[in-house]
Design a protein around this motif. Structure first.
Motif, PDB file in Angstrom:
ATOM      1  N   ASP A  87       0.632  -1.118   0.024  1.00 33.63           N
ATOM      2  CA  ASP A  87      -0.068  -0.025   0.009  1.00 33.63           C
ATOM      3  C   ASP A  87       0.923   1.209  -0.109  1.00 33.63           C
ATOM      4  OD1 ASP A  87       1.039   0.119   2.590  1.00 33.63           O
ATOM      5  OD2 ASP A  87      -1.022   0.161   3.613  1.00 33.63           O
ATOM      6  N   LYS A  89       2.982   2.120   2.300  1.00 29.54           N
ATOM      7  CA  LYS A  89       3.028   2.678   3.667  1.00 29.54           C
ATOM      8  C   LYS A  89       3.793   1.507   4.417  1.00 29.54           C
ATOM      9  CE  LYS A  89      -0.651   5.892   3.617  1.00 29.54           C
ATOM     10  NZ  LYS A  89      -2.015   6.276   4.009  1.00 29.54           N
ATOM     11  N   GLU A  91       2.588  -1.597   4.450  1.00 27.21           N
ATOM     12  CA  GLU A  91       1.479  -2.702   4.661  1.00 27.21           C
ATOM     13  C   GLU A  91       0.896  -3.074   3.361  1.00 27.21           C
ATOM     14  OE1 GLU A  91      -0.941  -0.842   7.757  1.00 27.21           O
ATOM     15  OE2 GLU A  91       0.565  -1.136   9.286  1.00 27.21           O
ATOM     16  N   ARG A 105      -1.522  -5.742   7.905  1.00 29.87           N
ATOM     17  CA  ARG A 105      -0.036  -5.170   8.191  1.00 29.87           C
ATOM     18  C   ARG A 105       1.145  -6.064   7.755  1.00 29.87           C
ATOM     19  NH1 ARG A 105       0.162  -3.023  14.163  1.00 29.87           N
ATOM     20  NH2 ARG A 105       1.592  -1.618  13.377  1.00 29.87           N
ATOM     21  N   THR A 306       6.488   4.302  17.450  1.00 31.22           N
ATOM     22  CA  THR A 306       5.512   5.131  16.969  1.00 31.22           C
ATOM     23  C   THR A 306       5.236   6.039  17.858  1.00 31.22           C
ATOM     24  OG1 THR A 306       4.790   3.942  14.842  1.00 31.22           O
ATOM     25  CG2 THR A 306       3.478   5.762  15.511  1.00 31.22           C
TER      26      THR A 306
END
Length: 338
Positions: A87, A89, A91, A105, A306
């Motif tokens: 995607d 990102k 994932e 994920r 994160t």
């Protein structure tokens, strides 16, 4: 599958896939298992060599595994995965053959292999019954019977020599092999293996049991068990599309994986026979377990890092702090909306 977003999507519901899903479910991860229902060992009446499950029918073993997953809220669908797409990102979007799609994920590929069998009439029909491949899987059950072995192409004598541990009545059918090195003749002779030259044209069967191997010249050699070396071909479509790196093995290409079964595609693991041709059921289950523990730890640390970065940037509100504390205490941390 209500919100169609998962921590991990497992593609394949054999021993490796179910084992990965089990450890991830017990780690409070949201997991989806997508299974086409085509296990490699389906033709076999029983599976052997799995401690505490020796002799258990494969279908019963997998059924019990699926029931165990239900305790942990793991989702499962009978479907195929048409594509796994990054995607952008880190994932993935996982497209299902039924037209649906889910977000993942991380992805575990436990798609296994397909056995390509010698093109001898009758071999495919009796595969897993009295036409066998692995003596460790079936040797005890057919011990001391009259064994035949079809010479593989390219030739090596390994299988013919190996099965002499289970029977001293072993005949090797050379088929299209014309010349053997002197060293091979010597080893086969020392092991007591009878060698028959000539192409094999088919099998003799009576009362639904193998009785002999028939040569093209009409000769029939009484045999009740036939060992063949199948060619395991990995279901590599998804990995190839993702750009995974492959390595050559004696039976063909398989994906490059590390000691945790991580492929060269970030976020994608390959377990069981999807990672190598020699993985028996017990090995496949162990591979799935190992991959599952590593994936859970990776996701956990990623989410904590994160949140740590957000805290440092001053974006950590009291509400967000309370939420992450709740999730950490519950053993489950997800990225929070900024």
């Amino acid at each position: 599958m209500e919100d169609r977003a998962y921590d991990v999507v497992v593609v394949g519901g054999g021993a490796a896939g179910l084992s990965a899903a089990l450890v991830l479910g017990r780690s409070r991860r949201r997991v989806l298992v997508v299974d086409a229902g085509e296990p490699r060992n389906a033709p076999a009446a029983h599976m052997q060599g799995y401690l505490s499950r020796d002799g258990m029918p494969p279908a019963e073993f997998l059924g019990e595994g699926r029931r165990e997953l239900e305790r942990y809220g793991t989702d499962a669908v009978r479907d195929r995965v048409a594509a796994v797409s990054p995607d952008g990102k880190g994932e993935f979007t996982v497209a299902l053959a039924d037209g649906g799609a889910v977000h993942a994920r991380r992805v575990v590929l436990a798609t296994g292999v397909v056995d390509e069998l010698p093109g001898v009439p009758g071999v495919a029909e009796r595969w897993g019954r009295d036409v066998l491949h692995c003596p460790y899987c079936h040797g005890w059950e057919v011990r001391d019977e009259a064994f035949g072995v079809l010479a593989p192409e390219p030739f090596n004598s390994h299988q013919a020599l190996l099965v002499t541990q289970w029977s001293k009545d072993v005949t090797l059918f050379l088929r299209t092999v014309r010349d053997l090195p002197d060293a091979e003749w010597e080893r086969l002779s020392a092991a007591g293996v009878q060698v028959v030259e000539g192409e094999v044209s088919g099998l003799e069967v009576e009362d639904d049991g193998l009785t002999g191997v028939r040569l093209a010249d009409g000769r029939v050699f009484p045999r009740t068990v036939l060992f063949v070396a199948s060619k395991p071909v990995v279901r590599d479509g998804l990995l190839t599309a993702l750009g995974a790196e492959f390595r050559e093995t004696p039976v063909g290409p398989f994906p490059v994986v590390d000691e945790t079964f991580r492929t060269t595609v970030p976020g994608v693991w390959a377990v069981g026979n999807a990672a190598g041709p020699m993985e028996q059921v017990i090995n496949a289950a162990g591979a799935g377990y190992r991959a599952g523990t590593v994936i859970n730890a990776e996701l956990l640390l990623k989410d904590i890092d994160t949140e740590t970065a957000r805290r440092r940037a001053g974006a950590f509100t009291p509400e967000a702090e309370a939420e992450v504390a709740r999730r950490v205490a519950g053993g489950r941390v997800h990225g929070l909306a900024g």
